[in-house]
Motif scaffolding. Structure first.
Motif, mmCIF file in Angstrom:
data_model
loop_
_atom_site.group_PDB
_atom_site.id
_atom_site.type_symbol
_atom_site.label_atom_id
_atom_site.label_comp_id
_atom_site.label_asym_id
_atom_site.label_seq_id
_atom_site.Cartn_x
_atom_site.Cartn_y
_atom_site.Cartn_z
ATOM 1 N N MET A 1 34.932 -15.468 22.598
ATOM 2 C CA MET A 1 33.653 -14.879 22.960
ATOM 3 C C MET A 1 33.208 -13.891 21.889
ATOM 4 O O MET A 1 34.027 -13.231 21.256
ATOM 5 C CB MET A 1 33.761 -14.142 24.295
ATOM 6 C CG MET A 1 34.032 -15.039 25.476
ATOM 7 S SD MET A 1 34.058 -14.093 27.022
ATOM 8 C CE MET A 1 34.588 -15.373 28.149
ATOM 9 N N ASN A 2 31.910 -13.809 21.691
ATOM 10 C CA ASN A 2 31.362 -12.893 20.703
ATOM 11 C C ASN A 2 30.219 -12.076 21.297
ATOM 12 O O ASN A 2 29.636 -12.450 22.315
ATOM 13 C CB ASN A 2 30.834 -13.671 19.487
ATOM 14 C CG ASN A 2 31.932 -14.413 18.749
ATOM 15 O OD1 ASN A 2 32.942 -13.828 18.380
ATOM 16 N ND2 ASN A 2 31.736 -15.705 18.542
ATOM 17 N N ALA A 4 27.524 -10.167 23.040
ATOM 18 C CA ALA A 4 27.228 -9.751 24.411
ATOM 19 C C ALA A 4 28.292 -10.245 25.386
ATOM 20 O O ALA A 4 28.664 -9.536 26.326
ATOM 21 C CB ALA A 4 25.852 -10.266 24.817
ATOM 22 N N SER A 5 28.777 -11.448 25.174
ATOM 23 C CA SER A 5 29.774 -12.005 26.098
ATOM 24 C C SER A 5 31.068 -11.201 26.074
ATOM 25 O O SER A 5 31.709 -11.008 27.118
ATOM 26 C CB SER A 5 30.071 -13.472 25.748
ATOM 27 O OG SER A 5 28.963 -14.289 26.029
ATOM 28 N N ARG A 6 31.458 -10.741 24.910
ATOM 29 C CA ARG A 6 32.690 -9.944 24.819
ATOM 30 C C ARG A 6 32.534 -8.649 25.617
ATOM 31 O O ARG A 6 33.457 -8.235 26.332
ATOM 32 C CB ARG A 6 33.001 -9.633 23.354
ATOM 33 C CG ARG A 6 34.346 -8.934 23.136
ATOM 34 C CD ARG A 6 34.548 -8.633 21.661
ATOM 35 N NE ARG A 6 34.625 -9.836 20.881
ATOM 36 C CZ ARG A 6 35.757 -10.520 20.678
ATOM 37 N NH1 ARG A 6 36.880 -10.110 21.242
ATOM 38 N NH2 ARG A 6 35.763 -11.603 19.934
ATOM 39 N N GLN A 7 31.389 -8.014 25.507
ATOM 40 C CA GLN A 7 31.137 -6.778 26.253
ATOM 41 C C GLN A 7 31.085 -7.056 27.756
ATOM 42 O O GLN A 7 31.619 -6.283 28.562
ATOM 43 C CB GLN A 7 29.829 -6.145 25.783
ATOM 44 C CG GLN A 7 29.852 -5.685 24.332
ATOM 45 C CD GLN A 7 28.513 -5.109 23.892
ATOM 46 O OE1 GLN A 7 27.630 -4.869 24.718
ATOM 47 N NE2 GLN A 7 28.359 -4.893 22.603
ATOM 48 N N ALA A 8 30.439 -8.156 28.129
ATOM 49 C CA ALA A 8 30.346 -8.506 29.550
ATOM 50 C C ALA A 8 31.726 -8.806 30.119
ATOM 51 O O ALA A 8 32.032 -8.439 31.262
ATOM 52 C CB ALA A 8 29.416 -9.708 29.720
ATOM 53 N N MET A 9 32.574 -9.465 29.332
ATOM 54 C CA MET A 9 33.926 -9.777 29.781
ATOM 55 C C MET A 9 34.728 -8.505 29.987
ATOM 56 O O MET A 9 35.451 -8.362 30.982
ATOM 57 C CB MET A 9 34.613 -10.675 28.753
ATOM 58 C CG MET A 9 36.029 -11.082 29.133
ATOM 59 S SD MET A 9 36.073 -12.247 30.504
ATOM 60 C CE MET A 9 37.476 -11.605 31.439
ATOM 61 N N ALA A 10 34.612 -7.563 29.069
ATOM 62 C CA ALA A 10 35.339 -6.296 29.190
ATOM 63 C C ALA A 10 34.905 -5.547 30.448
ATOM 64 O O ALA A 10 35.738 -4.982 31.173
ATOM 65 C CB ALA A 10 35.109 -5.441 27.948
ATOM 66 N N ALA A 11 33.603 -5.552 30.725
ATOM 67 C CA ALA A 11 33.098 -4.872 31.916
ATOM 68 C C ALA A 11 33.607 -5.548 33.187
ATOM 69 O O ALA A 11 33.961 -4.882 34.169
ATOM 70 C CB ALA A 11 31.567 -4.860 31.899
ATOM 71 N N ALA A 12 33.670 -6.887 33.179
ATOM 72 C CA ALA A 12 34.164 -7.621 34.350
ATOM 73 C C ALA A 12 35.639 -7.318 34.595
ATOM 74 O O ALA A 12 36.071 -7.172 35.742
ATOM 75 C CB ALA A 12 33.948 -9.115 34.144
ATOM 76 N N TRP A 89 25.031 -12.643 28.644
ATOM 77 C CA TRP A 89 26.034 -13.549 28.088
ATOM 78 C C TRP A 89 25.447 -14.297 26.899
ATOM 79 O O TRP A 89 24.285 -14.698 26.910
ATOM 80 C CB TRP A 89 26.506 -14.543 29.154
ATOM 81 C CG TRP A 89 27.176 -13.863 30.311
ATOM 82 C CD1 TRP A 89 26.575 -13.382 31.449
ATOM 83 C CD2 TRP A 89 28.558 -13.522 30.414
ATOM 84 N NE1 TRP A 89 27.496 -12.781 32.253
ATOM 85 C CE2 TRP A 89 28.735 -12.852 31.647
ATOM 86 C CE3 TRP A 89 29.669 -13.739 29.604
ATOM 87 C CZ2 TRP A 89 29.972 -12.390 32.081
ATOM 88 C CZ3 TRP A 89 30.910 -13.280 30.022
ATOM 89 C CH2 TRP A 89 31.052 -12.614 31.244
ATOM 90 N N SER A 90 26.258 -14.487 25.873
ATOM 91 C CA SER A 90 25.790 -15.159 24.658
ATOM 92 C C SER A 90 25.544 -16.643 24.894
ATOM 93 O O SER A 90 24.689 -17.248 24.245
ATOM 94 C CB SER A 90 26.816 -14.995 23.532
ATOM 95 O OG SER A 90 27.063 -13.636 23.263
ATOM 96 N N ALA A 91 26.295 -17.245 25.807
ATOM 97 C CA ALA A 91 26.154 -18.673 26.116
ATOM 98 C C ALA A 91 26.536 -18.899 27.570
ATOM 99 O O ALA A 91 27.422 -18.216 28.095
ATOM 100 C CB ALA A 91 27.037 -19.514 25.194
ATOM 101 N N VAL A 96 31.491 -19.134 32.593
ATOM 102 C CA VAL A 96 32.530 -19.939 33.250
ATOM 103 C C VAL A 96 33.911 -19.543 32.734
ATOM 104 O O VAL A 96 34.855 -19.357 33.506
ATOM 105 C CB VAL A 96 32.296 -21.441 33.012
ATOM 106 C CG1 VAL A 96 33.171 -22.259 33.954
ATOM 107 C CG2 VAL A 96 30.842 -21.804 33.200
ATOM 108 N N ASP A 97 34.021 -19.408 31.405
ATOM 109 C CA ASP A 97 35.301 -19.009 30.810
ATOM 110 C C ASP A 97 35.755 -17.657 31.348
ATOM 111 O O ASP A 97 36.942 -17.436 31.600
ATOM 112 C CB ASP A 97 35.179 -18.929 29.288
ATOM 113 C CG ASP A 97 34.957 -20.292 28.652
ATOM 114 O OD1 ASP A 97 35.237 -21.316 29.307
ATOM 115 O OD2 ASP A 97 34.502 -20.334 27.489
#
Length: 274
Positions: A1-2, A4-12, A89-91, A96-97
């Motif tokens: 992940m890169n 925005a998605s990386r930041q969203a994953m960390a927050a989740a 999310w970037s994609a 899903v990932d």
């Protein structure tokens, strides 16, 4: 992940930790429900596109999530996924990932609470070695045959193989992986789970291959040396391969530290042929 998605994953991940730490939510239940959400999003391409559409308000996407999931999973899972769709999310595939990874983290949290996380780490690695050395097992479990019947058959086979031989969490993780690999090879999926388990303990995984088993003192010294080199605790997953002829080979992520006799002979051969 890169991005925005990386930041969203960390927050989740932070929200998941908060749920399991402060509300007493059962991480095993969360894992099972998040896995079912993963299957839904993986199957419904249009839905995941809507839930990650940056032009749509976050609250609208969260309300849609609540309506879709409210009758299928518990409130804690609905709140967690609703928070995820509010993020950027970037994609679409990244969402899903991320849900799938949270399911795995929740199961590892359950193991951590039960004091069995070390055992789960070791069992994941040992099973990956069994798969790597068995062409037949790898072929059966890694087959691309579609349909619920084929997936359930592979899940049953894993359950039979690991019954009474592994922790419940290990069984759940591997069964989910073989039933829904989502384009990954079995070996890659098992490696990712091992790394995730190590990350749960803020450690990195080093796969150490040697010609003969290492002594306790050798393992201790190697762990200390790698810890100093990388600046963090290193989990050693040990494998024995007489083919290396001597020395050791250490792989951490994509980095290979090779000090085997076989490797040196190969190097000599390459120089001579050159």
């Amino acid at each position: 992940m890169n991005g925005a998605s990386r930041q969203a994953m960390a927050a989740a991940c932070d929200r998941l930790d908060a749920l399991t730490d402060s509300t007493g939510a059962d991480p095993a239940v969360l894992a099972d429900e998040l896995a079912s959400v993963t299957a839904l999003l993986d199957r419904e391409v249009a839905l995941r596109r809507v839930l990650t559409d940056p032009s749509q308000p976050g609250e609208a996407k969260a309300e849609l999530t609540g309506r879709l999931l409210g009758s299928q999973v518990g409130g804690a899972t609905v709140d967690l996924v609703s928070g995820m769709v509010r993020s950027r999310w970037s994609a679409p595939r990244d969402l899903v990932d991320a849900v799938e990874r949270l399911a795995d983290i929740a199961d590892l949290t359950a193991a951590e609470r039960a004091g069995t996380l070390d055992a789960v780490e070791d069992e994941l690695f040992r099973f990956s070695r069994i798969v790597a050395t068995s062409v037949e097992l790898r072929s059966v479990l890694g087959s691309k045959e579609q349909g619920n019947t084929a997936r359930e058959a592979k899940g049953r086979l894993v359950s039979e193989l690991l019954h009474r031989q592994a922790q419940d969490v290990t069984q759940r993780l591997v069964v989910r992986l073989v039933e829904r690999p989502r384009g990954r090879s079995l070996e890659a999926g098992l490696t990712a789970l091992s790394v995730l388990a190590a990350d749960r303990r803020n450690r990195s995984v080093a796969v150490v291959t040697s010609a003969v088993p290492l002594s306790d003192r050798q393992r201790e010294r190697l762990g200390e040396a790698l810890g100093k080199l990388y600046g963090r605790q290193i989990q050693l997953n040990l494998d024995v391969d007489p083919g290396v002829l001597g020395g050791i080979s250490v792989r951490i992520g994509d980095e290979l530290i090779n000090g085997t006799i076989a490797d040196r002979l190969d190097e000599v051969s390459r120089r001579m042929s050159g």
